[in-house]
Design a protein around this motif. Structure first.
Motif, PDB file in Angstrom:
ATOM      1  N   HIS A 271       0.851  -1.192   0.000  1.00  0.00           N
ATOM      2  CA  HIS A 271       0.000   0.000   0.000  1.00  0.00           C
ATOM      3  C   HIS A 271       0.890   1.248   0.000  1.00  0.00           C
TER       4      HIS A 271
ATOM      5  N   ARG B 272       0.382   4.416  -0.314  1.00  0.00           N
ATOM      6  CA  ARG B 272      -0.024   5.592   0.459  1.00  0.00           C
ATOM      7  C   ARG B 272       0.313   5.430   1.941  1.00  0.00           C
ATOM      8  N   ALA B 273       0.230   4.204   2.448  1.00  0.00           N
ATOM      9  CA  ALA B 273       0.634   3.963   3.834  1.00  0.00           C
ATOM     10  C   ALA B 273       2.135   4.217   3.992  1.00  0.00           C
TER      11      ALA B 273
ATOM     12  N   GLY C   3       3.902   6.279   2.122  1.00  0.00           N
ATOM     13  CA  GLY C   3       4.082   7.724   2.035  1.00  0.00           C
ATOM     14  C   GLY C   3       3.807   8.417   3.358  1.00  0.00           C
ATOM     15  N   ALA C   4       2.737   8.009   4.042  1.00  0.00           N
ATOM     16  CA  ALA C   4       2.422   8.592   5.345  1.00  0.00           C
ATOM     17  C   ALA C   4       3.529   8.307   6.348  1.00  0.00           C
TER      18      ALA C   4
ATOM     19  N   GLY D 261       7.337  11.679   0.704  1.00  0.00           N
ATOM     20  CA  GLY D 261       6.091  11.236   1.292  1.00  0.00           C
ATOM     21  C   GLY D 261       4.870  11.833   0.607  1.00  0.00           C
ATOM     22  N   LEU D 262       4.929  13.136   0.333  1.00  0.00           N
ATOM     23  CA  LEU D 262       3.819  13.796  -0.343  1.00  0.00           C
ATOM     24  C   LEU D 262       3.643  13.274  -1.760  1.00  0.00           C
TER      25      LEU D 262
ATOM     26  N   LEU E 207       2.012   9.856  -1.570  1.00  0.00           N
ATOM     27  CA  LEU E 207       0.595  10.018  -1.240  1.00  0.00           C
ATOM     28  C   LEU E 207      -0.193  10.485  -2.458  1.00  0.00           C
TER      29      LEU E 207
ATOM     30  N   GLY F 243       0.116   7.513  -5.219  1.00  0.00           N
ATOM     31  CA  GLY F 243      -0.449   6.239  -4.798  1.00  0.00           C
ATOM     32  C   GLY F 243       0.281   5.053  -5.370  1.00  0.00           C
TER      33      GLY F 243
END
Length: 291
Positions: free
Chosen positions: A138, A140-141, A143-144, A284-285, A288, A291
């Motif tokens: 995942h 996005r996880a 990236g966060a 990270g951004l 996100l 994706g």
């Protein structure tokens, strides 16, 4: 269309990426997961096992670089009355500050390492392992988690610059808290070195003692993960991957890891961890967003 194979070129590239990202506080697991996703390498088809192999390569880099400290710690156990006056770091770690000046200091460091390792027992639980493997799929996880690492590094550097008398060895409670930071770092995108160095700096250690404790603390963590993976492979059988790819990845991660660790220690002395914060924020951004 079949998934791409782990050929020697990709193994070398991923090994080099591991060697750099393991020691720079930018999350080797997060970078490996993203790189394997871009390359189309499936975790179940050798990607996850390969990650353990290249982590073992960087473990060897830690053992090589901190061999002086490890020898002194071994003497503290085997010959308590004959600990060297200082526990010198390996040659090439510029700006080193001695981590121990007496047998009691060496024993305190040993106790801190034991306490800092205890929280990792939670990582053996199957739900935790499944969470980590799921997070690798995942983006996005991940990236966060890069953003979380950036926040930890920024806060730690701010606290360090306000402190005049940093410690060299964590106290027992501090060691446990640093160990908890290492446990959180099993999530891809949260840097193991970044979280433990940040926690150590935030709790009162200087930059180099924080890095030393972080990487010494990595030894049982990486060794335990490698042994667990080896046992799993013995039960389930080896993935259909050229064994030479694993050898190449291991060797490259070791060589690049030794060089990167030396560079990191110089950067810590001269500029601290601040340069890594904007990189992690941008990365990270971007993850996100894409994706």
């Amino acid at each position: 269309m079949s998934a791409p194979e782990l050929d020697l070129g990709l193994a070398a590239l991923l090994g080099a990426l591991q060697g750099v990202a393991e020691f720079l506080p930018i999350s080797s697991s997060g970078h490996l997961a993203l790189a394997q996703r871009v390359a189309g390498l499936d975790a179940g088809a050798g990607g996850h096992s390969f990650n353990i192999v290249v982590h073992a390569g960087t473990l060897l880099a830690v053992l090589f670089h901190y061999r002086g400290d490890l020898l002194a710690l071994a003497r503290a156990v085997l010959r308590p009355g004959h600990v060297p006056q200082h526990m010198p770091d390996a040659p090439g770690s510029e700006g080193h500050v001695p981590s121990g000046s007496s047998p009691s200091d060496a024993r305190a460091l040993l106790l801190a390492l034991v306490l800092g390792t205890l929280p990792l027992a939670a990582a053996l639980a199957p739900p935790v392992e499944n969470l980590v493997i799921a997070a690798e799929h995942h983006p996005r996880a991940i990236g966060a988690c890069f953003l979380v690492t950036a926040a930890m590094l920024g806060l730690a550097e701010w606290l360090t610059r306000r402190r005049r008398s940093p410690q060299e060895v964590p106290r027992p409670l501090q060691a446990l808290l640093i160990g908890l930071a290492q446990l959180v770092a099993i999530l891809p995108g949260i840097s193991r070195s970044g979280s433990t160095i940040a926690a150590a700096m935030g709790l009162g250690l200087g930059r180099l003692p924080a890095a030393r404790f972080s990487f010494l603390l990595a030894i049982p963590a990486i060794l335990g993960a490698a042994l667990k993976e080896a046992l799993d492979l013995m039960k389930e059988g080896l993935p259909a991957v050229d064994p030479l790819a694993f050898v190449v990845g291991f060797f490259v991660s070791f060589v690049v890891g030794v060089a990167t660790l030396r560079v990191l220690l110089v950067l810590l002395v001269r500029v601290g961890v601040v340069p890594f914060v904007p990189y992690l924020v941008v990365l990270g951004l971007a993850v996100l967003a894409l994706g």
